[in-house]
Design a protein around this motif. Structure first.
Motif, PDB file in Angstrom:
ATOM      1  N   ASN A  39       8.995  -7.586  -6.657  1.00  0.00           N
ATOM      2  CA  ASN A  39       8.909  -7.801  -8.106  1.00  0.00           C
ATOM      3  C   ASN A  39       7.484  -7.650  -8.616  1.00  0.00           C
ATOM      4  N   VAL A  40       6.518  -8.155  -7.858  1.00  0.00           N
ATOM      5  CA  VAL A  40       5.107  -8.043  -8.246  1.00  0.00           C
ATOM      6  C   VAL A  40       4.699  -6.570  -8.328  1.00  0.00           C
ATOM      7  N   VAL A  41       5.067  -5.804  -7.297  1.00  0.00           N
ATOM      8  CA  VAL A  41       4.690  -4.384  -7.258  1.00  0.00           C
ATOM      9  C   VAL A  41       5.385  -3.601  -8.369  1.00  0.00           C
ATOM     10  N   TYR A  42       6.668  -3.863  -8.597  1.00  0.00           N
ATOM     11  CA  TYR A  42       7.389  -3.117  -9.624  1.00  0.00           C
ATOM     12  C   TYR A  42       6.893  -3.461 -11.027  1.00  0.00           C
ATOM     13  N   ASP A  43       6.482  -4.689 -11.250  1.00  0.00           N
ATOM     14  CA  ASP A  43       5.878  -5.038 -12.532  1.00  0.00           C
ATOM     15  C   ASP A  43       4.599  -4.232 -12.743  1.00  0.00           C
ATOM     16  N   TRP A  44       3.808  -4.112 -11.666  1.00  0.00           N
ATOM     17  CA  TRP A  44       2.554  -3.343 -11.725  1.00  0.00           C
ATOM     18  C   TRP A  44       2.844  -1.869 -11.987  1.00  0.00           C
ATOM     19  N   LEU A  45       3.851  -1.318 -11.292  1.00  0.00           N
ATOM     20  CA  LEU A  45       4.205   0.090 -11.467  1.00  0.00           C
ATOM     21  C   LEU A  45       4.712   0.375 -12.873  1.00  0.00           C
ATOM     22  N   ARG A  46       5.483  -0.555 -13.435  1.00  0.00           N
ATOM     23  CA  ARG A  46       5.982  -0.375 -14.804  1.00  0.00           C
ATOM     24  C   ARG A  46       4.826  -0.337 -15.792  1.00  0.00           C
ATOM     25  N   TYR A  65       0.822  -1.213   0.000  1.00  0.00           N
ATOM     26  CA  TYR A  65       0.000   0.000   0.000  1.00  0.00           C
ATOM     27  C   TYR A  65       0.856   1.263   0.000  1.00  0.00           C
ATOM     28  N   HIS A  66       1.900   1.273   0.813  1.00  0.00           N
ATOM     29  CA  HIS A  66       2.737   2.461   0.893  1.00  0.00           C
ATOM     30  C   HIS A  66       3.448   2.741  -0.428  1.00  0.00           C
ATOM     31  N   MET A  67       3.658   1.722  -1.236  1.00  0.00           N
ATOM     32  CA  MET A  67       4.343   1.915  -2.513  1.00  0.00           C
ATOM     33  C   MET A  67       3.400   2.381  -3.616  1.00  0.00           C
ATOM     34  N   ILE A  68       2.133   1.978  -3.564  1.00  0.00           N
ATOM     35  CA  ILE A  68       1.238   2.304  -4.688  1.00  0.00           C
ATOM     36  C   ILE A  68       0.073   3.220  -4.313  1.00  0.00           C
ATOM     37  N   GLN A  69      -0.175   3.402  -3.008  1.00  0.00           N
ATOM     38  CA  GLN A  69      -1.194   4.337  -2.533  1.00  0.00           C
ATOM     39  C   GLN A  69      -2.599   4.015  -3.062  1.00  0.00           C
ATOM     40  N   ASN A  70      -2.898   2.748  -3.188  1.00  0.00           N
ATOM     41  CA  ASN A  70      -4.227   2.348  -3.657  1.00  0.00           C
ATOM     42  C   ASN A  70      -4.638   1.105  -2.878  1.00  0.00           C
ATOM     43  N   GLU A  71      -5.684   1.232  -2.065  1.00  0.00           N
ATOM     44  CA  GLU A  71      -6.057   0.169  -1.137  1.00  0.00           C
ATOM     45  C   GLU A  71      -6.466  -1.124  -1.837  1.00  0.00           C
ATOM     46  N   THR A  72      -7.353  -1.004  -2.836  1.00  0.00           N
ATOM     47  CA  THR A  72      -7.845  -2.190  -3.538  1.00  0.00           C
ATOM     48  C   THR A  72      -6.727  -2.907  -4.284  1.00  0.00           C
ATOM     49  N   GLU A  73      -5.922  -2.137  -5.010  1.00  0.00           N
ATOM     50  CA  GLU A  73      -4.808  -2.728  -5.759  1.00  0.00           C
ATOM     51  C   GLU A  73      -3.797  -3.364  -4.822  1.00  0.00           C
ATOM     52  N   ALA A  74      -3.606  -2.753  -3.650  1.00  0.00           N
ATOM     53  CA  ALA A  74      -2.636  -3.295  -2.699  1.00  0.00           C
ATOM     54  C   ALA A  74      -3.062  -4.679  -2.219  1.00  0.00           C
ATOM     55  N   GLU A  99      -1.502 -11.693  -5.000  1.00  0.00           N
ATOM     56  CA  GLU A  99      -0.698 -12.215  -6.112  1.00  0.00           C
ATOM     57  C   GLU A  99       0.689 -12.627  -5.642  1.00  0.00           C
ATOM     58  N   ALA A 100       1.261 -11.824  -4.728  1.00  0.00           N
ATOM     59  CA  ALA A 100       2.589 -12.135  -4.196  1.00  0.00           C
ATOM     60  C   ALA A 100       2.582 -13.456  -3.430  1.00  0.00           C
ATOM     61  N   PHE A 101       1.549 -13.678  -2.631  1.00  0.00           N
ATOM     62  CA  PHE A 101       1.473 -14.930  -1.872  1.00  0.00           C
ATOM     63  C   PHE A 101       1.255 -16.132  -2.798  1.00  0.00           C
TER      64      PHE A 101
END
Length: 203
Positions: A88-95, A45-54, A60-62
């Motif tokens: 890796n999951v979050v950075y793929d999403w951010l990209r 959440y702190h990386m993407i600032q979106n509750e649902t996506e977090a 997905e990570a688990f």
């Protein structure tokens, strides 16, 4: 809580749960998920600032962790390994969001008070004006962190929110100890610049 914290009395160590998972015990994995889902969600959440996506990215990570567990050699702490997968999951999403042109911080998204600002909040009941100022400060800190680069957001989160030691951060990212110290220095310096008026008002 640092990743190296010893388990509570009577608590099954991560390494034992991992071995059970590798033997096909899904219940052992449920225990690991329960143990770390809060920290993984908070980090995401702190990386993407979106509750649902977090929540979606945490899940997905688990799922990826479960699929990768058979190849986990236990050469690092389980949480360090899990963090790498989540990273890796979050950075793929951010990209993907950046490619689509939707990577900007959205102030209208659900807001949470970050743990990094909690130390500034006095204990006990607060006067309404004091509580409001603290809430505003928490919001300003969160907005300032959102303006940092992904690498600097990550380092601030791991050190100030997760409380990991430099060595644990280096293992989790992974990178050298020098890189951790350098990124943390510049991230803190940037935050001080972004929150300069807050410091001046508090003086």
């Amino acid at each position: 809580m640092p990743a190296s914290t010893a388990p509570e009395p009577g608590e099954v160590p991560d390494i034992d749960l991992v071995k059970r998972c590798q033997a096909g015990d899904t219940r052992a994995f449920d225990v690991l998920v329960s143990r770390y889902k809060g920290r993984i969600y908070a980090m995401t959440y702190h990386m993407i600032q979106n509750e649902t996506e977090a929540w979606d990215l945490s899940q997905e990570a688990f799922i990826k962790a479960w699929r990768a567990l058979p190849s986990f050699k236990m050469d690092s702490a389980f949480y360090t390994w899990l963090y790498r997968i989540t990273h890796n999951v979050v950075y793929d999403w951010l990209r993907k969001k950046k490619i689509q042109g939707d990577g900007e911080f959205d102030d209208s998204r659900t807001e949470h008070r970050i743990a990094a600002g909690a130390e500034a909040v006095p204990h006990g009941d607060q006067a309404p004006d004091t509580a409001m100022k603290n809430a505003e400060l928490g919001k300003r800190i969160q907005q300032a962190i959102a303006k940092l680069s992904p690498e600097h957001q990550q380092i601030i989160l791991l050190r100030e929110v997760e409380g990991l030691a430099y060595e644990e951060i280096a293992a989790a990212i992974p990178c050298s100890l020098g890189t951790v110290m350098s990124r943390l220095f510049y991230a803190r310096k940037k935050l001080q610049e972004l929150l300069k008026d807050c410091y001046e008002n508090a003086a």
